[in-house]
Design a protein around this motif. Structure first.
Motif, PDB file in Angstrom:
ATOM      1  N   ASP A   2      -1.705  -2.098  -9.621  1.00  0.00           N
ATOM      2  CA  ASP A   2      -3.113  -2.268  -9.922  1.00  0.00           C
ATOM      3  C   ASP A   2      -3.225  -3.266 -11.074  1.00  0.00           C
ATOM      4  O   ASP A   2      -2.529  -3.144 -12.082  1.00  0.00           O
ATOM      5  CB  ASP A   2      -3.725  -0.920 -10.316  1.00  0.00           C
ATOM      6  N   HIS A   9       0.430   1.184  -6.663  1.00  0.00           N
ATOM      7  CA  HIS A   9      -0.598   1.675  -5.742  1.00  0.00           C
ATOM      8  C   HIS A   9      -0.134   2.890  -4.960  1.00  0.00           C
ATOM      9  O   HIS A   9      -0.956   3.631  -4.424  1.00  0.00           O
ATOM     10  CB  HIS A   9      -1.016   0.578  -4.762  1.00  0.00           C
ATOM     11  N   LEU A  61       1.192  -1.773   0.144  1.00  0.00           N
ATOM     12  CA  LEU A  61       0.869  -1.113  -1.128  1.00  0.00           C
ATOM     13  C   LEU A  61       2.050  -1.102  -2.076  1.00  0.00           C
ATOM     14  O   LEU A  61       1.881  -1.083  -3.287  1.00  0.00           O
ATOM     15  CB  LEU A  61       0.434   0.330  -0.874  1.00  0.00           C
ATOM     16  N   LYS A  80      -8.944   0.506  -3.356  1.00  0.00           N
ATOM     17  CA  LYS A  80      -8.160  -0.337  -4.263  1.00  0.00           C
ATOM     18  C   LYS A  80      -8.092   0.191  -5.695  1.00  0.00           C
ATOM     19  O   LYS A  80      -7.204  -0.186  -6.447  1.00  0.00           O
ATOM     20  CB  LYS A  80      -8.675  -1.771  -4.243  1.00  0.00           C
ATOM     21  N   GLN A  83      -4.773   5.406  -6.632  1.00  0.00           N
ATOM     22  CA  GLN A  83      -3.338   5.487  -6.431  1.00  0.00           C
ATOM     23  C   GLN A  83      -3.072   6.547  -5.366  1.00  0.00           C
ATOM     24  O   GLN A  83      -3.587   7.662  -5.458  1.00  0.00           O
ATOM     25  CB  GLN A  83      -2.630   5.872  -7.721  1.00  0.00           C
TER      26      GLN A  83
END
Length: 119
Positions: A2, A9, A61, A80, A83
């Protein structure tokens, strides 16, 4: 990762990593694709890597236990700031997922970046 928090992620619990290693005994090269909710709900689906076509609009991811994890671009856009944590619970896996028939199944949990828990 992120961009704002620097956190990955996707993560996996120790139980998920154990099930991944068990599946890899039969299928050494696997991947996860976060289901979009059609037939198998929102479960992370585990497939042999050579039997699943990654789409042009899928987003990687990250990896858990050395296994790549993908999600569709439209889902990534919605999630987005979240997590994903791949975990394991008792039950049957998705119809075509490699956890099916093992009496344990993968489950995605989530939390907002910055420490906020999401349900």
């Amino acid at each position: 990762m992120d961009e704002t928090s620097g956190e990955p992620h996707v993560l996996a619990t120790d139980r998920a990593l154990e099930l991944i290693r068990e599946i890899q005994q039969d299928h050494p090269h696997i991947l996860f694709h976060q289901s979009g909710g059609c037939c198998d709900g929102s479960s992370p689906m585990c497939y042999p890597a050579n039997e699943f076509m990654i789409g042009d609009h899928d987003v990687k991811l990250g990896e858990v236990g050395g296994v790549p994890v993908y999600i569709s671009a439209s889902q990534f856009e919605a999630w987005k700031h979240t997590q994903l944590v791949i975990d394991v619970v008792p039950g049957r896996g998705g119809m075509f997922s490699l956890d099916n028939g093992r009496e344990m199944r993968f489950l995605t949990r989530s939390r907002l970046f910055g420490g906020g828990e999401a349900r």
